[in-house]
Design an enzyme around this catalytic site. Structure first.
Site, mmCIF file in Angstrom:
data_model
loop_
_atom_site.group_PDB
_atom_site.id
_atom_site.type_symbol
_atom_site.label_atom_id
_atom_site.label_comp_id
_atom_site.label_asym_id
_atom_site.label_seq_id
_atom_site.Cartn_x
_atom_site.Cartn_y
_atom_site.Cartn_z
ATOM 1 C CG ASP A 67 131.166 83.651 38.225
ATOM 2 O OD1 ASP A 67 131.408 84.441 39.164
ATOM 3 O OD2 ASP A 67 131.722 82.545 38.120
ATOM 4 C CG ASN A 137 133.296 71.094 38.460
ATOM 5 O OD1 ASN A 137 134.011 72.092 38.536
ATOM 6 N ND2 ASN A 137 132.000 71.159 38.221
ATOM 7 C CG HIS A 139 133.743 75.434 37.945
ATOM 8 N ND1 HIS A 139 132.553 75.254 38.593
ATOM 9 C CD2 HIS A 139 134.507 76.165 38.817
ATOM 10 C CE1 HIS A 139 132.585 75.845 39.768
ATOM 11 N NE2 HIS A 139 133.755 76.399 39.927
ATOM 12 C CD GLU A 144 129.672 73.976 36.856
ATOM 13 O OE1 GLU A 144 130.864 73.664 37.019
ATOM 14 O OE2 GLU A 144 128.900 74.168 37.813
HETATM 15 P P1 PGA Z 1 136.285 78.457 45.880
HETATM 16 O O1 PGA Z 1 135.659 78.425 44.397
HETATM 17 O O2 PGA Z 1 137.356 79.476 45.861
HETATM 18 O O3 PGA Z 1 135.145 78.835 46.766
HETATM 19 O O4 PGA Z 1 136.798 77.079 46.138
HETATM 20 C C1 PGA Z 1 136.508 78.421 43.304
HETATM 21 C C2 PGA Z 1 135.701 78.313 42.042
HETATM 22 O O5 PGA Z 1 134.636 77.686 42.045
HETATM 23 O O6 PGA Z 1 136.143 78.857 41.029
#
Ligand code: PGA
Length: 272
Positions: A67, A137, A139, A144
């Site tokens: 992304d 969450n 994702h 999302e």
């Molecule tokens: P993080 O993010 O490694 O900063 O916890 C993981 C994600 O959102 O996929």
């Protein structure tokens, strides 16, 4: 799912690095899917170390990131392009021309960018191994909760939870993007192997839903239950809410024994 239980984040990074190493060593023109966020930083440090020790090379590797923030220039310090340059690309022998992110800014049409990203992935022969983190969450990428399980690369609006989780990465007064281009869930599922890394207590509930919950767009990562080759590398905290801990430990021991006997069997059967 193959669940790899690790003592801590460093151990998880070492285990994950073994898969990337196997890919780079075994395939002539490996295609690697990359992730940003805090979790994969330890993995990238391991990969840089392996590169410095001449155990791996990225010279023939093509990469696709999951992304990129919407309407942010690649040179912007908060872009995921900048993150990748700092955390990995500047330190290894990868050709920048072979590194791709779904960049969409300066009036570009997100639908066109999404379509072209899918076409570039297909033209490279598809992704061999996709690295993933998981949001608190559930994702994956920026898919999302409620994202279509059949989605392709497109523009997504970030949830309040994601914005709050990521706000630590922005200084007060700095604009935090609220939208991003992200590979879709179907794009991720097309990868031949997926390797999800999760560490820390904050991920434990999302990991439980991914592994033990129903397959649901409400926890996008749960779709990995349907993937033929999903490797899930967890530290103790992230794994703490999974039922069947005893089974996981026994299976993990057996897996390690098999890897010692046969090596990491990376290449998909259909390619052999
Ligand atoms: P993080 O993010 O490694 O900063 O916890 C993981 C994600 O959102 O996929």
């Amino acid at each position: 799912m193959q669940i790899v239980l690790c003592d801590d984040a460093d151990h998880a990074a070492r285990e994950a690095a073994k898969w990337v190493q196997a890919l780079l060593v075994q395939k002539k023109r490996p295609v690697l899917g990359l992730a940003t966020g805090t979790t994969p930083i330890c993995l990238y440090q391991q990969l840089i170390r392996l590169y410095q020790q001449k155990q791996i090379s990225f010279a023939s590797c093509t990469t696709f990131n999951l992304d990129e923030y919407f309407d942010i220039a690649p040179e912007h310090p908060q872009s995921y392009r900048s993150f990748m340059q700092h955390q990995l690309f500047n330190h290894v022998d990868i050709d920048r021309q072979n590194t791709h992110l779904p960049v969409c800014f300066d009036g570009q049409n997100p639908r066109r960018v999404g379509l072209e990203y899918e076409q570039r992935i297909a033209a490279a022969g598809g992704i061999d191994l996709q690295i993933l983190g998981i949001g608190s969450n559930g994702h994956i990428g920026f898919n999302e909760p409620t994202s279509s399980l059949a989605s392709r690369t497109r523009l997504k609006t970030l949830t309040a939870q994601t914005l709050s989780d990521n706000s630590r990465l922005f200084v007060p007064g700095e604009i935090q993007p609220t939208m991003a281009m992200t590979m879709g869930i179907a794009t991720i599922m097309d990868a031949r192997y997926v390797l999800l890394i999760a560490t820390g207590k904050a991920k434990a509930e999302a990991v439980r839903q991914m592994v033990c919950g129903p397959v649901s767009a409400y926890c996008p990562a749960s779709i990995l239950q349907m993937h033929e080759h999903a490797i899930v590398v967890l530290d103790k905290d992230a794994a703490s809410l999974i039922a069947e801990q005893q089974y996981l430990r026994v299976a993990e021991k057996e897996n390690q024994r098999m890897i010692e006997m046969y090596g990491l069997q990376f290449i998909a059967d259909r390619e052999v």
